[in-house]
Scaffold this active site. Structure first.
Site, PDB file in Angstrom:
ATOM      1  CG  HIS A  95     -14.943 -39.091   4.078  1.00  0.00           C
ATOM      2  ND1 HIS A  95     -15.938 -39.889   4.606  1.00  0.00           N
ATOM      3  CD2 HIS A  95     -14.749 -38.105   4.999  1.00  0.00           C
ATOM      4  CE1 HIS A  95     -16.301 -39.421   5.795  1.00  0.00           C
ATOM      5  NE2 HIS A  95     -15.597 -38.329   6.046  1.00  0.00           N
ATOM      6  CG  ASP A 135     -47.203 -38.200  -5.255  1.00  0.00           C
ATOM      7  OD1 ASP A 135     -46.085 -37.670  -5.257  1.00  0.00           O
ATOM      8  OD2 ASP A 135     -47.386 -39.420  -5.386  1.00  0.00           O
ATOM      9  CD1 TRP A 165     -14.782 -30.769   1.794  1.00  0.00           C
ATOM     10  CD2 TRP A 165     -16.736 -30.318   0.802  1.00  0.00           C
ATOM     11  NE1 TRP A 165     -15.427 -29.813   2.537  1.00  0.00           N
ATOM     12  CE2 TRP A 165     -16.630 -29.513   1.959  1.00  0.00           C
ATOM     13  CE3 TRP A 165     -17.895 -30.209   0.022  1.00  0.00           C
ATOM     14  CZ2 TRP A 165     -17.624 -28.618   2.349  1.00  0.00           C
ATOM     15  CZ3 TRP A 165     -18.877 -29.305   0.418  1.00  0.00           C
ATOM     16  CH2 TRP A 165     -18.735 -28.522   1.568  1.00  0.00           C
ATOM     17  CB  SER A 171     -30.310 -34.274  -8.944  1.00  0.00           C
ATOM     18  OG  SER A 171     -30.887 -34.810  -7.793  1.00  0.00           O
ATOM     19  CB  SER A 172     -29.839 -30.184  -5.593  1.00  0.00           C
ATOM     20  OG  SER A 172     -29.019 -31.165  -5.076  1.00  0.00           O
ATOM     21  CG  HIS A 192     -21.709 -20.578   5.477  1.00  0.00           C
ATOM     22  ND1 HIS A 192     -21.028 -21.155   6.524  1.00  0.00           N
ATOM     23  CD2 HIS A 192     -22.901 -20.216   5.966  1.00  0.00           C
ATOM     24  CE1 HIS A 192     -21.785 -21.103   7.597  1.00  0.00           C
ATOM     25  NE2 HIS A 192     -22.915 -20.536   7.290  1.00  0.00           N
ATOM     26  CD  GLU A 239     -24.359 -28.449   0.294  1.00  0.00           C
ATOM     27  OE1 GLU A 239     -25.089 -27.899  -0.542  1.00  0.00           O
ATOM     28  OE2 GLU A 239     -24.479 -29.638   0.636  1.00  0.00           O
ATOM     29  CE1 TYR A 256     -25.115 -22.840   9.746  1.00  0.00           C
ATOM     30  CE2 TYR A 256     -25.015 -20.908   8.357  1.00  0.00           C
ATOM     31  CZ  TYR A 256     -24.642 -21.578   9.500  1.00  0.00           C
ATOM     32  OH  TYR A 256     -23.794 -20.988  10.404  1.00  0.00           O
ATOM     33  CB  SER A 315     -38.858 -28.616  15.729  1.00  0.00           C
ATOM     34  OG  SER A 315     -37.687 -27.848  15.762  1.00  0.00           O
ATOM     35  CG  HIS A 343     -17.148 -18.371   8.224  1.00  0.00           C
ATOM     36  ND1 HIS A 343     -18.405 -18.236   8.739  1.00  0.00           N
ATOM     37  CD2 HIS A 343     -17.160 -19.554   7.583  1.00  0.00           C
ATOM     38  CE1 HIS A 343     -19.131 -19.290   8.429  1.00  0.00           C
ATOM     39  NE2 HIS A 343     -18.393 -20.108   7.726  1.00  0.00           N
ATOM     40  CG  HIS A 344     -15.666 -21.680   5.023  1.00  0.00           C
ATOM     41  ND1 HIS A 344     -15.677 -22.860   5.719  1.00  0.00           N
ATOM     42  CD2 HIS A 344     -16.935 -21.241   5.027  1.00  0.00           C
ATOM     43  CE1 HIS A 344     -16.913 -23.132   6.113  1.00  0.00           C
ATOM     44  NE2 HIS A 344     -17.694 -22.160   5.701  1.00  0.00           N
ATOM     45  CB  THR A 394     -27.836 -21.192  16.145  1.00  0.00           C
ATOM     46  OG1 THR A 394     -27.524 -20.669  14.853  1.00  0.00           O
ATOM     47  CG2 THR A 394     -27.752 -22.693  16.096  1.00  0.00           C
ATOM     48  CE  LYS A 451     -34.451 -24.098  14.685  1.00  0.00           C
ATOM     49  NZ  LYS A 451     -35.726 -23.498  14.295  1.00  0.00           N
ATOM     50  NE  ARG A 466      -9.868 -29.889   6.682  1.00  0.00           N
ATOM     51  CZ  ARG A 466     -10.869 -29.278   6.070  1.00  0.00           C
ATOM     52  NH1 ARG A 466     -11.031 -27.977   6.190  1.00  0.00           N
ATOM     53  NH2 ARG A 466     -11.721 -29.948   5.336  1.00  0.00           N
TER      54      ARG A 466
END
Ligand code: HEA
Ligand code: HEA
Ligand code: CUA
Ligand SMILES: [Cu+2]
Lengths: 528, 307, 287
Positions: free
Chosen positions: A79, A108, A144, A172-173, A256, A258, A260, A271, A305-306, A331, A334, A453
């Site tokens: 998931h 293009d 994950w 790919s990315s 991390h 990732e 963002y 925006s 922080h993880h 943030t 924004k 979790r």
């Protein structure tokens, strides 16, 4: 399938695409590829969502009802992986493909053939990943985040396939991002200076940079896993002088940024939508750009922080706590800018606007819980409980996913030349809004009450929250099926849309007719 | 309009649809799934079957060949205007950046292990309790020639550390390799200069020489690995020193191999008369890649071998 | 239609306020205060940060809802065209910065306290296994140390819904960790196979158990009682089934229990030893 030697003479530019399946397999057109990305990610949303519903079904009541713990772990893992790499990221890339050339006034993407390659790697990579379910020992079951040594020494045999699937997604990315950067830096219409670029383009420029910087690090991490599993190295094994925690440092150095990556394009989308429906220019364009850039830079120095509970030295804990808290400042800028954009506007609340407003509200909630998680002593109580699950679903579902849905509604008329049905859209919004909160708000409580979790069964005091959450999940899941219906209904029988589909919309893409021509701007427009 | 004068240079050329990308993606998939099944078979002691990954590899190689040939042909026919060429430059630049980050992961692992993990395991620093409690025998040194638990990870007999300064350095293989690779950066640059002055003979000569240096470098590295495995007891599975040593030098070596192949292809193109003055993207990107591989080696030499 | 809209917007606002305030008011919805000094400071810290977030939230959402209510086209509001205001922008950069500094300082204070493992009176090694815990009472003197495993005690029938679930469902073990009240106990947390995490919410402590690595943790528990927690790092199939139960005994009682345990162990050592001795004898005499 004779080789296509003839080149695309520009006097053929107005001809449409070729017909049939091969159009989609062989295409070099940014709109076709964007469409492929978007439908692919929608499919992945359903698959990932179906797994989430399996999780929620099992967690509806305490006790093991439907599935075994080993299978549950595969559900959770896939998931997370499918939603992150299959649904959210490809959806943003799809939007980038559709919108960036139109928004910068280009014909293009810069490297159209590589663009096609970036897309077609994905179905193969996910095919590989999903096929692991059917292998001996089952699919990935280590979360994950695939922490070593659970994913190395103790991983199922299918881990090898998983590793290569991650390599392919990474490739790919990276190619997709290179393409986006080259398009943005090289193909803007004359007169469009960097500080005149639409915010969606800006956010993607920075996102693409993040992707190129961190996807290779992920590739490095899984490569080391591969070596630990098959070639006897000891990167993540203290007996040989390595350290399991090192895996986490490398993973989160990727991980991390990732997260963002999954939110910056959302900032860009919102925006665009808020000013359009407030009929008022975006407040603080320059500070918006700076805020996104600072978030991106900061995202490289907060990863641990993880890992507050892995036992880092005190100084490290303090540093990562401080650095993480600092992200609240840009943030906040924004969020405040968005509100100032709405302030004294002349607002209407069509479906895209509803999703965008809900984004601002609920993302901010997710941000607040993020800030709470950043407080190390408090994180000792929250870490790896449902409080974290609540946090990241608030920033990802009503955050990233809502922004994608908002974007689909907003640009739908430009893409298809048709208008979706507004009442159905609103109904979709309210169902989703209510569903998402019923699903994820109670998870704050079960987390604070102490529910870990990634468990298939839980103690009795968590029962009520879980029941509510499961009900919400089905409401939310159903409303996304309804979304599919709204879209198909719009494509089939929507009213024809104008070029400028929304009264207050600004930007080059709205100067094109709806649907936009196959090659966006064959001659670059002039931007004053 | 496409006229006798050739394609219109004011238009950004968007290639027609084509079969390369899907087939390349398919080839990659075959290649890696085949390889994965080989690895899994070997792990369980079964006999490995390479057929699928070889087919995948063949597809990948074939498509790459056709794809690049096509791009070269388009350029020769004049489709690529100045703006499009710039896209290629951006593309290559960011690709190299992504490679830098790939190596950064391995260098990061090396630094983290050396600065923190090994001292902790040896009972030093803020988490010295780890070593005191779990590995009282283990001593923090770098290179780690004696592992925390030598029963699981056999100790390497020796490391690749350099001799103390002096004439012995001249026969220190990594040092020789450094000299070779640095020279090859110079020679490829000389070849580049020769393109700009269109001295074809010099161009072929310098480029050929560069390829040769690349091959010598690789040969020496193969020899070094052979020595490590056959005589020094230093292998992938001899603990963290072997792990970091082989992954860093190994991926670097892999990149040198790729770079050499790419340069060799450029060499054949030179023989076919390709590369005009200031229109030699293929060559330039190959040489940037080569310089990059070189810089990585310097980092390796310093951090893996010397320090 | 308009009234519908304004009702739903108001509804959203009210729902938010209700849920947040209920969280602050109702104890069972909030974090638990726990029983140690550390857990209480963490609890206070949590409430402080939550409150700050709620206040900021009320302001931010308040302004937003006012705007959404009054500045609507349907109410005939014309759009202003401003797009910046430097004073405001500086204010909303500086004020959050100050707030964050205000949050950082007390957090760091608590953190430093948690990291102070000095002056422990006894040491327990906590070792995670797939899927059980081992507790080892560490002492220089081998004859004064012992260890045991702590397994899930909930019967399978309850998990499979064939039996009524008791109140401590999934939070009960065959033999709990026992520690004395009021003494500083140091835990050395590690693991045998994969990473686990040892968490007792009421003590306010959680640390990953990493194979091959030691993490230090401590607690002083003033009140005797039974405290329950769970493994909080995904560790494979039965991650959800390896609870932690700590029984805190009054000091005297603990010491007696400890002596019993040590005696038991010595007796066991002896009996296994004599057993092997006799075996050896029979074998040799037989041969
Ligand atoms: C889109 C994705 C996304 C986003 C944007 C964020 C944003 C943030 N996240 Fe989150 N996070 C995740 C996705 C995301 N996160 C995921 C997926 C995980 C779990 C991964 C896993 O373990 O599986 C996670 C986990 C996670 C953790 C680890 C928890 C744990 O495992 O113990 C932490 C800890 O610090 C954290 C913090 C933050 C912070 C501080 C922000 C900040 O960026 C938020 C900033 C925003 C605001 C603060 C609100 C707006 C600001 C204002 C209105 C200004 C004024 C406010 C103040 C002064 C307070 N996140
Ligand atoms: C990136 C985005 C993302 C999104 C959009 C979601 C969406 C959802 N997530 Fe999840 N989630 C994660 C990312 C995301 N999640 C991550 C990263 C984790 C951590 C994984 C880990 O621990 O390793 C996680 C973990 C996670 C957990 C914790 C599992 C555990 O710890 O054991 C739960 C539990 O409730 C959950 C629930 C949901 C639900 C109900 C949704 C809903 O929003 C989904 C809504 C459903 C649909 C949209 C599908 C609709 C489909 C149908 C109605 C059926 C039709 C089916 C077919 C046609 C095939 N998610
Ligand atoms: Cu042990 Cu989870
Ligand atoms: Cu993070």
């Amino acid at each position: 399938m004779s080789e296509v030697v003839h080149t695309d003479h520009h006097d053929e530019h107005d001809h449409g695409p070729e017909k049939g399946l091969l159009r989609w397999l062989y295409t070099t057109n940014h709109k076709d590829i964007g469409t492929l990305y978007l439908w692919f990610s929608f499919l992945m949303l359903f698959i990932g969502g179906a797994l989430a519903l399996v999780i929620r079904t099992e967690l509806f009541q305490p006790g093991l009802q439907f599935i075994e713990p080993a299978f549950f772990n595969q559900m959770t893992t896939n998931h997370g992986l499918i939603m992150v790499f299959g649904a959210i990221m490809p959806a943003f890339v799809g939007l980038a493909n559709w919108l960036i050339p139109m928004q910068v006034g280009a014909p293009d993407m810069a490297l159209p053939r590589m663009n096609n390659l970036s897309f077609w790697i994905l179905p193969f990579a996910f095919g590989m990943m999903i096929s692991t379910f059917f292998m001996d020992g089952g699919g990935p079951n280590f979360g994950w985040t695939f922490y070593a040594p659970l994913s190395t020494t103790y991983g199922p045999p299918s881990t090898t396939y998983f590793i290569f699937a991650v390599h392919l997604m990474g490739a790919s990315s990276i190619m997709g991002s290179i393409n986006i950067i080259a398009t943005i830096l090289n193909m803007r219409a004359p007169g469009m200076t960097l500080m005149k670029m639409p915010l969606f383009v800006w956010t993607w420029l920075i996102t693409a940079f993040l992707l190129i910087a961190v996807m290779p690090v992920l590739a490095g991490a899984v490569t080391m896993m591969l070596f630990d599993i098959h070639f006897g190295t000891s990167f993540f094994n203290a007996a040989g002088g390595g350290d399991p925690v090192m895996f986490q440092h490398i993973f989160w150095f990727f991980g991390h940024p990732e997260v963002y990556i999954m939110i910056l394009p959302a900032f860009g989308i919102v925006s665009h939508i808020l000013p359009a429906f407030a009929r008022k220019p975006l407040f603080g364009y320059t500070s918006m750009v700076w805020a996104v850039a600072s978030i991106a830079v900061l995202s490289f120095v907060v990863w641990a922080h993880h890992m507050f509970t892995v036992g880092m030295p005190l100084f490290g804990q303090a540093f990562f706590m401080g650095a993480t808290m600092v992200i609240a400042i840009p943030t906040g800028v924004k969020v405040f800018n968005w509100i100032a954009t709405m302030w004294r506007g002349s607002m209407t609340f069509e479906t895209p606007m509803l999703f965008a407003v809900a984004f601002v509200i609920l993302f901010t909630m997710g941000g607040f819980s993020g800030l709470m998680l950043a407080i190390v002593p408090a994180d000792y109580q929250y870490h790896d409980t449902y409080f974290v699950v609540a946090h990241f679903h608030y920033v990802l579902v009503p955050g990233a996913l809502f922004s994608i849905i908002a974007a689909v509604y907003f640009w739908f008329p430009k893409w298809t030349g048709k208008m979706y049905n507004e009442s159905l859209g609103k109904l979709h919004f309210w169902l989703s809004f209510i569903g998402v909160n019923i699903t994820f708000f109670p998870q704050h409580f079960s987390g604070l009450a102490g529910m870990p979790r990634r468990i298939p069964d839980y103690a009795l005091q968590f029962a009520d929250f879980n029941m509510i959450s499961s009900v919400g999940a089905f409401i939310f899941g159903f409303s996304q099926l309804f979304f599919l219906y709204v879209l198909i209904n719009g494509i089939r029988s929507g009213k024809a849309a104008d070029g400028l589909s929304w009264e207050g919309a600004k930007g080059l893409e709205w100067t094109l007719p709806s649907p936009a021509p196959y090659h966006s701007f064959t001659q670059p427009p002039k931007v004053s | 309009m496409a006229s006798a004068a050739g394609p219109d240079q004011s238009v950004y050329y968007v290639p027609a649809q084509g079969w390369y990308p899907v087939w390349l993606a398919f080839g990659f998939m075959l290649l890696v799934t085949g390889f994965a099944s080989v690895l899994n078979m070997q792990k369980t002691g079964g006999s490995a079957d390479w057929t699928q990954s070889l087919i995948g590899f063949a597809i990948v190689a074939f498509v790459f060949f056709r794809w690049f040939a096509k791009v070269i042909q388009e350029n020769a026919e004049g489709y690529n205007n100045a703006q499009l060429k710039k896209s290629y430059v951006w593309g290559m630049g960011w690709f190299i950046f992504s490679e830098v980050m790939f190596f950064a992961a391995f260098f990061g692992a090396l630094f983290y292990v050396r600065m923190w993990v090994v001292p902790w395991l040896g009972g030093e620093g803020s988490k010295g309790i780890v070593g005191d409690y779990l590995y009282p025998e283990f001593e923090a040194t770098w290179p780690v020639v004696s592992n925390p638990n030598p029963e699981i990870f056999e100790n390497p007999g020796q490391s690749m550390a350099p001799p103390t300064l002096g004439s012995a350095w001249l026969t220190y293989l990594p040092f020789m390799n450094t000299v070779i690779l640095l020279s090859s950066s110079v020679t490829v640059h000389m070849a580049h200069m020769a393109i700009n002055t269109q001295e074809r003979g010099k161009l072929a000569g310098w480029l050929g020489f560069t390829v040769l240096l690349g091959i010598i470098f690789l040969g020496l590295q193969v020899f070094e690995y052979y020595e490590a495995y056959a005589h020094m007891g230093l292998t992938l599975s001899s603990g963290i020193y072997g792990s970091t040593f082989f992954i860093l030098t190994g991926f670097h070596g892999f990149h040198v191999t790729m770079g050499t192949v790419i340069l060799l292809i450029q060499f054949f193109r030179v023989l076919k008369g390709h590369f005009k003055e200031h229109d030699c993207f293929g060559f330039e990107s190959a040489s940037w890649y080569w310089h990059f591989v070189d810089v990585v080696w310097v980092g390796l030499f310093i951090f893996v071998y010397v320090l | 239609m308009n009234t519908l809209k304004s009702i739903s917007i108001k509804g959203m606002f009210v729902a938010f306020l209700v849920s947040v305030s209920s969280m602050l008011l109702a104890d069972e919805l909030n974090l638990r205060p726990g029983v140690t000094e550390i857990s209480r400071s963490v609890y206070d810290l949590h409430n402080l940060i939550l409150l700050i977030c709620v206040v900021i939230g009320v302001v931010v959402y308040g302004v937003m809802f006012i705007s959404m209510y009054f500045h609507r086209k349907s109410r005939g509001h014309e759009a202003a065209q401003f797009d910046d205001n430097h004073t405001l922008e500086i204010a909303w950069t500086v004020i959050p910065t100050l707030i964050l500094v205000g949050m950082f300082i007390p957090s760091y204070g608590v953190l430093k306290e948690i990291y102070n493992t000095d002056n422990a009176e006894m040491t327990v090694e906590v070792r995670g296994y797939q899927w059980k815990w081992q507790y080892k009472y560490v002492d220089e003197d081998y004859n004064n140390s012992f260890s045991f495993f702590s397994n899930l005690a909930t019967p399978r029938a309850q998990i499979k819904n064939r039996q009524v679930k008791t109140e401590t469902y999934l939070l009960e073990v065959d033999e709990p960790l026992r520690i004395p009240a009021n003494r500083k106990v140091k835990f050395l947390v590690t693991a045998e196979d994969v990473i686990h995490a040892w968490w007792v919410p009421d003590f306010g402590i959680k640390r990953d158990a990493v194979p091959g690595i030691i993490n230090e943790l401590w607690a002083i528990v003033p009140e005797p009682g039974t405290y329950r927690g769970q493994c909080t790092e995904l560790c494979g199939k039965d991650h959800g089934f390896m609870p932690i139960v700590v029984e805190v005994l009054p000091e005297r009682e603990f010491d007696l229990w400890y002596q019993d345990k040590v005696a038991e162990k010595i007796a066991l050592d002896q009996s296994t030893k004599t057993q092997t001795d006799t075996e050896f004898l029979t074998v040799s005499s037989g041969g």
